[in-house]
Motif scaffolding. Structure first.
Motif, PDB file in Angstrom:
ATOM      1  N   LEU A  20       0.960  -1.117   0.194  1.00 22.98           N
ATOM      2  CA  LEU A  20       0.053   0.077  -0.119  1.00 22.98           C
ATOM      3  C   LEU A  20       0.835   1.390  -0.088  1.00 22.98           C
ATOM      4  O   LEU A  20       1.950   1.337   0.625  1.00 22.98           O
ATOM      5  N   SER A  21       0.435   2.439  -0.678  1.00 18.60           N
ATOM      6  CA  SER A  21       0.918   3.711  -0.750  1.00 18.60           C
ATOM      7  C   SER A  21       0.194   4.702  -0.248  1.00 18.60           C
ATOM      8  O   SER A  21      -1.182   4.479  -0.364  1.00 18.60           O
ATOM      9  N   CYS A  22       0.610   5.659   0.393  1.00 18.99           N
ATOM     10  CA  CYS A  22      -0.150   6.684   0.885  1.00 18.99           C
ATOM     11  C   CYS A  22       0.524   8.083   0.536  1.00 18.99           C
ATOM     12  O   CYS A  22       1.653   8.369   1.022  1.00 18.99           O
ATOM     13  N   ALA A  23      -0.098   8.702  -0.648  1.00 24.48           N
ATOM     14  CA  ALA A  23       0.647   9.998  -1.055  1.00 24.48           C
ATOM     15  C   ALA A  23       0.035  11.372  -0.306  1.00 24.48           C
ATOM     16  O   ALA A  23      -1.244  11.443  -0.208  1.00 24.48           O
ATOM     17  N   ALA A  24       0.968  12.099   0.234  1.00 31.00           N
ATOM     18  CA  ALA A  24       0.579  13.289   0.983  1.00 31.00           C
ATOM     19  C   ALA A  24       0.864  14.419   0.222  1.00 31.00           C
ATOM     20  O   ALA A  24       1.745  14.512  -0.467  1.00 31.00           O
ATOM     21  N   SER A  25      -0.223  15.263   0.222  1.00 32.65           N
ATOM     22  CA  SER A  25      -0.027  16.741  -0.284  1.00 32.65           C
ATOM     23  C   SER A  25      -0.674  18.103   0.518  1.00 32.65           C
ATOM     24  O   SER A  25      -1.460  17.688   1.712  1.00 32.65           O
ATOM     25  N   GLY A  26      -0.203  18.974   0.440  1.00 33.75           N
ATOM     26  CA  GLY A  26      -0.853  20.110   1.029  1.00 33.75           C
ATOM     27  C   GLY A  26      -0.199  20.616   2.610  1.00 33.75           C
ATOM     28  O   GLY A  26      -0.597  21.384   3.242  1.00 33.75           O
ATOM     29  N   GLY A  27       0.754  20.068   2.712  1.00 31.23           N
ATOM     30  CA  GLY A  27       1.532  20.071   4.166  1.00 31.23           C
ATOM     31  C   GLY A  27       2.824  19.579   4.116  1.00 31.23           C
ATOM     32  O   GLY A  27       3.716  19.112   3.036  1.00 31.23           O
ATOM     33  N   THR A  28       3.619  19.964   5.193  1.00 30.31           N
ATOM     34  CA  THR A  28       5.063  19.573   5.302  1.00 30.31           C
ATOM     35  C   THR A  28       5.186  18.013   5.846  1.00 30.31           C
ATOM     36  O   THR A  28       5.140  17.910   7.118  1.00 30.31           O
ATOM     37  N   THR A 106      -0.835   5.395  19.231  1.00 32.34           N
ATOM     38  CA  THR A 106      -1.512   4.260  18.492  1.00 32.34           C
ATOM     39  C   THR A 106      -2.927   3.911  18.474  1.00 32.34           C
ATOM     40  O   THR A 106      -3.436   3.027  18.084  1.00 32.34           O
ATOM     41  N   THR A 107      -3.578   5.063  18.883  1.00 29.20           N
ATOM     42  CA  THR A 107      -5.187   5.345  18.963  1.00 29.20           C
ATOM     43  C   THR A 107      -5.222   6.040  17.788  1.00 29.20           C
ATOM     44  O   THR A 107      -4.320   6.561  17.019  1.00 29.20           O
ATOM     45  N   ALA A 108      -6.591   6.300  17.484  1.00 30.92           N
ATOM     46  CA  ALA A 108      -7.183   7.036  16.369  1.00 30.92           C
ATOM     47  C   ALA A 108      -7.175   8.560  16.411  1.00 30.92           C
ATOM     48  O   ALA A 108      -7.648   9.279  15.720  1.00 30.92           O
ATOM     49  N   GLU A 109      -6.154   8.800  17.327  1.00 26.03           N
ATOM     50  CA  GLU A 109      -6.321  10.483  17.550  1.00 26.03           C
ATOM     51  C   GLU A 109      -5.267  11.419  16.387  1.00 26.03           C
ATOM     52  O   GLU A 109      -4.089  11.595  16.794  1.00 26.03           O
ATOM     53  N   TYR A 110      -5.830  11.051  15.247  1.00 22.79           N
ATOM     54  CA  TYR A 110      -4.933  11.532  14.239  1.00 22.79           C
ATOM     55  C   TYR A 110      -5.626  12.728  13.638  1.00 22.79           C
ATOM     56  O   TYR A 110      -6.679  12.872  13.347  1.00 22.79           O
ATOM     57  N   ASP A 111      -4.394  13.756  13.168  1.00 22.04           N
ATOM     58  CA  ASP A 111      -5.017  14.884  12.612  1.00 22.04           C
ATOM     59  C   ASP A 111      -5.667  14.737  11.229  1.00 22.04           C
ATOM     60  O   ASP A 111      -6.674  15.297  10.744  1.00 22.04           O
ATOM     61  N   TYR A 112      -5.065  13.751  10.209  1.00 27.04           N
ATOM     62  CA  TYR A 112      -5.396  13.877   8.895  1.00 27.04           C
ATOM     63  C   TYR A 112      -5.677  12.224   8.651  1.00 27.04           C
ATOM     64  O   TYR A 112      -4.984  11.480   9.137  1.00 27.04           O
ATOM     65  N   TRP A 113      -6.815  11.933   7.730  1.00 28.99           N
ATOM     66  CA  TRP A 113      -7.071  10.511   7.338  1.00 28.99           C
ATOM     67  C   TRP A 113      -7.137  10.497   5.951  1.00 28.99           C
ATOM     68  O   TRP A 113      -7.671  11.507   5.263  1.00 28.99           O
ATOM     69  N   GLY A 114      -6.645   9.465   5.306  1.00 27.94           N
ATOM     70  CA  GLY A 114      -7.140   9.147   3.860  1.00 27.94           C
ATOM     71  C   GLY A 114      -8.468   8.497   3.933  1.00 27.94           C
ATOM     72  O   GLY A 114      -9.298   8.518   4.882  1.00 27.94           O
TER      73      GLY A 114
END
Length: 123
Positions: A20-28, A106-114
């Protein structure tokens, strides 16, 4: 606003592999710890793996150690999940997530999601 797009899911026979790949854009991208989560039907989303912002440390859920490998290429703004020896119980939607800062979460406390990519492993 960071956007994450996962690719690479599909149908595979048990014992096979997927990357799997995850491409990020719009941030650092290099400022973010990146993780993979997965969710099977009727089951809560679960942590799969995490890689720190410089790629110096990785963390895995215990049951997946040795079969899954997370990596990242900050020059390409991409994080990967290599999945080997796949089992039917690995079936689910796999999500990429990003969290700013050094804290390992390791919990779902993330800022951004695909949006997720479907992985189906047939027996």
């Amino acid at each position: 606003q960071v956007q994450l797009v996962e690719t690479g899911g599909g149908l595979v026979q048990a014992g096979g592999s997927l990357r799997l790949s995850c491409a990020a854009s719009g941030g650092t991208f290099s400022y973010y710890n990146m993780a993979w989560f997965r969710q099977a039907p009727g089951i809560e989303r679960e942590f799969v793996a995490l890689i720190t912002w410089l790629g110096t440390s990785t963390f895995y859920t215990d049951s997946l150690k040795g079969r899954f490998t997370i990596s990242r290429d900050n020059a390409k703004n991409t994080v990967y999940l290599q999945m080997n020896s796949l089992k039917p119980e690995d079936t689910g939607v796999y999500y990429c997530a990003g969290r700013r800062g050094p804290k390992v979460v390791t919990t779902a406390e993330y800022d951004y999601w695909g949006q997720g990519t479907q992985v189906t492993v047939s027996s």
